[in-house]
Motif scaffolding. Structure first.
Motif, mmCIF file in Angstrom:
data_model
loop_
_atom_site.group_PDB
_atom_site.id
_atom_site.type_symbol
_atom_site.label_atom_id
_atom_site.label_comp_id
_atom_site.label_asym_id
_atom_site.label_seq_id
_atom_site.Cartn_x
_atom_site.Cartn_y
_atom_site.Cartn_z
ATOM 1 N N SER A 161 18.202 -13.971 7.053
ATOM 2 C CA SER A 161 17.079 -12.858 6.684
ATOM 3 C C SER A 161 15.400 -13.499 6.637
ATOM 4 C CB SER A 161 17.296 -12.125 5.518
ATOM 5 O OG SER A 161 16.233 -11.101 5.473
ATOM 6 N N PRO A 162 14.604 -12.774 7.543
ATOM 7 C CA PRO A 162 13.257 -13.818 7.581
ATOM 8 C C PRO A 162 12.499 -13.374 6.283
ATOM 9 C CG PRO A 162 13.331 -11.727 8.923
ATOM 10 C CD PRO A 162 14.678 -11.896 8.608
ATOM 11 N N LYS A 163 11.670 -13.946 5.993
ATOM 12 C CA LYS A 163 10.615 -13.723 4.945
ATOM 13 C C LYS A 163 9.661 -12.986 5.241
ATOM 14 C CE LYS A 163 11.531 -17.659 1.687
ATOM 15 N NZ LYS A 163 10.859 -18.924 1.026
ATOM 16 N N VAL A 164 9.179 -12.006 4.579
ATOM 17 C CA VAL A 164 8.048 -11.066 4.606
ATOM 18 C C VAL A 164 7.067 -10.932 3.331
ATOM 19 C CG1 VAL A 164 7.556 -8.401 5.042
ATOM 20 C CG2 VAL A 164 9.803 -9.555 5.991
ATOM 21 N N SER A 165 5.640 -10.943 3.953
ATOM 22 C CA SER A 165 4.891 -10.821 2.805
ATOM 23 C C SER A 165 4.342 -9.292 2.686
ATOM 24 C CB SER A 165 3.591 -11.746 3.126
ATOM 25 O OG SER A 165 4.173 -13.212 3.300
ATOM 26 N N VAL A 166 4.152 -8.919 1.486
ATOM 27 C CA VAL A 166 3.776 -7.650 1.269
ATOM 28 C C VAL A 166 2.448 -7.802 0.346
ATOM 29 C CG1 VAL A 166 4.263 -5.586 0.224
ATOM 30 C CG2 VAL A 166 5.968 -6.468 1.173
ATOM 31 N N ALA A 167 1.347 -6.996 1.093
ATOM 32 C CA ALA A 167 0.126 -7.394 0.411
ATOM 33 C C ALA A 167 -0.687 -6.103 0.214
ATOM 34 C CB ALA A 167 -0.774 -8.207 1.205
ATOM 35 N N LYS A 168 -1.465 -5.961 -0.946
ATOM 36 C CA LYS A 168 -2.215 -4.877 -1.199
ATOM 37 C C LYS A 168 -3.643 -5.139 -1.695
ATOM 38 C CE LYS A 168 -2.267 -2.504 -5.213
ATOM 39 N NZ LYS A 168 -1.722 -1.662 -6.445
ATOM 40 N N LEU A 169 -4.478 -4.533 -0.970
ATOM 41 C CA LEU A 169 -6.010 -4.701 -1.108
ATOM 42 C C LEU A 169 -6.573 -3.525 -1.502
ATOM 43 C CD1 LEU A 169 -8.255 -6.831 -1.136
ATOM 44 C CD2 LEU A 169 -8.907 -6.313 1.221
ATOM 45 N N GLN A 170 -7.415 -3.385 -2.578
ATOM 46 C CA GLN A 170 -8.174 -2.170 -2.870
ATOM 47 C C GLN A 170 -9.590 -2.225 -2.932
ATOM 48 O OE1 GLN A 170 -5.852 -0.759 -6.110
ATOM 49 N NE2 GLN A 170 -5.279 0.887 -4.979
ATOM 50 N N VAL A 171 -10.442 -1.484 -2.464
ATOM 51 C CA VAL A 171 -11.921 -1.417 -2.301
ATOM 52 C C VAL A 171 -12.549 -0.565 -3.049
ATOM 53 C CG1 VAL A 171 -13.770 -2.200 -1.011
ATOM 54 C CG2 VAL A 171 -11.788 -2.827 -0.273
ATOM 55 N N GLY A 172 -13.156 -0.377 -4.084
ATOM 56 C CA GLY A 172 -14.127 0.537 -4.755
ATOM 57 C C GLY A 172 -15.511 0.545 -4.287
ATOM 58 N N LEU A 173 -16.130 1.683 -3.456
ATOM 59 C CA LEU A 173 -17.260 1.794 -2.888
ATOM 60 C C LEU A 173 -18.167 2.972 -3.517
ATOM 61 C CD1 LEU A 173 -15.198 1.426 -0.282
ATOM 62 C CD2 LEU A 173 -17.324 0.498 0.657
ATOM 63 N N LEU A 174 -19.619 2.735 -3.765
ATOM 64 C CA LEU A 174 -20.353 3.751 -3.990
ATOM 65 C C LEU A 174 -20.263 4.926 -3.121
ATOM 66 C CD1 LEU A 174 -23.516 2.045 -4.997
ATOM 67 C CD2 LEU A 174 -21.785 3.115 -6.839
ATOM 68 N N ALA A 175 -20.301 6.189 -3.534
ATOM 69 C CA ALA A 175 -20.127 7.530 -2.606
ATOM 70 C C ALA A 175 -21.137 7.577 -1.571
ATOM 71 C CB ALA A 175 -20.145 8.388 -3.637
ATOM 72 N N GLN A 176 -22.406 6.780 -1.692
ATOM 73 C CA GLN A 176 -23.187 6.705 -0.571
ATOM 74 C C GLN A 176 -22.677 6.281 0.720
ATOM 75 O OE1 GLN A 176 -23.684 5.893 -3.724
ATOM 76 N NE2 GLN A 176 -26.052 6.134 -4.220
#
Length: 315
Positions: free
Chosen positions: A123-138
């Motif tokens: 069974s191959p190895k799998v990477s699971v990644a999460k990235l979150q960015v908070g931006l100003l409403a402008q």
């Protein structure tokens, strides 16, 4: 006198306390309803990666000659035997034996991880990644870009998902002046458990939306009726308060190793965004882009960010 007054009030304390708790819960639910948020979603993919690879074709040597023999590697015994028969030996013979031993070890390892048809079953190895960015409403252009991507994207193929990922990361990189918060996490797992981990992260983020007002998943486009917040004058209210935010979440499952940097500042955030944007279509298994707010007029306050996304850091 005081004792009589307390004795008279005491029976009423319990009902008053219960009433206070009920009113608090009702108001709390009302506040939650008022703070409901719309969300957008783009994604798709499949974790059904072929776990069996065909064996390499076997090469056969001409009759009576040396060279390669059935089995696909190493020099055949007819080449080695003459060396012993006619005085060969020394370093060259030692090297030949080392090559032969290495071939035998590799053959046993391959056989131990193959089925009866000669296909590997690891069974191959799998990477699971999460990235979150908070931006100003402008950063309203970002919302416009995400809406456009969702409405036009082909999310039924890995090539289309890779294009969505590239366009989303490019749009984020174009608005660094609005970056306020960031957060990342990544881990490796076997294929079977990686899918469960990816689904868990997706459900956790989707549960933060009261409604998915725009969605394009596996090429199924769904768009809710537009909701517009009206001001007292009846005109469309477009909030531009600096204390209002947009949060974008990227979830990626890819074959091989993908390790995002721990986001501590804007440079780390830029590097993490660039890494996700560089994932090729032949490695990409599944991908999700989620953002809130999506509907016009919806807002995301600083309190909403702190409550819904406590893991984010100031960048």
């Amino acid at each position: 006198m005081h004792k009589r007054l307390f004795a008279w009030i005491k029976p009423l304390l319990k009902p008053l306390l219960v009433s206070f708790l009920v009113i608090t819960l009702v108001l709390g639910q009302a506040d939650s309803a008022l703070a409901a948020r719309s969300g957008g979603r783009i994604g798709g993919g499949s974790f059904r990666v072929p776990t069996r690879t065909a064996p390499a074709p076997r090469t056969y040597a001409p009759p009576g000659g040396g060279g390669y023999y059935p089995g696909g590697g190493g020099f055949g015994f007819p080449f080695i035997v003459p060396i012993f028969g006619f005085g060969g030996g020394g370093l060259f013979t030692l090297l030949l034996f080392m090559a032969l031993a290495s071939f035998i070890v590799r053959s046993f390892r391959a056989a131990s991880s193959s089925d009866e048809y000669g296909y590997t079953t690891t069974s191959p190895k799998v990477s699971v990644a999460k990235l979150q960015v908070g931006l100003l409403a402008q950063a309203r252009e970002l919302q416009t870009d995400l809406n456009r991507i969702a409405q036009r994207a082909d999310t039924s193929s890995s090539e289309g998902l890779a294009q969505v990922l590239q366009e989303t990361t490019l749009s984020l990189l174009r608005h660094p002046e609005y970056w306020i918060y960031g957060g990342s996490e990544s881990q490796q797992a076997r294929l079977e458990s990686a899918e469960a981990q990816f689904n868990r992260l997706t459900l956790a983020e989707r549960s933060k939306f009261s409604e998915e007002t725009l969605s394009n998943v596996n090429n199924l486009l769904q768009e809710a009726e537009k909701r517009k917040a009206l001001a007292a004058s009846g005109e469309l209210a477009m909030p531009e308060n600096p204390s209002e935010y947009i949060v974008v979440t990227l979830l990626v499952a890819t074959q091989g190793k993908l390790e995002l940097p721990d986001v501590k500042d804007s440079q780390d955030l830029r590097k993490a965004i660039s890494q996700l944007g560089a994932v090729s279509s032949d490695r990409l298994l599944a991908m999700e882009v989620l953002w809130t707010p999506q509907a016009e007029g919806d807002t995301l306050s600083a309190e909403d960010v702190l409550v819904g996304y406590p893991e984010l850091r100031l960048v």
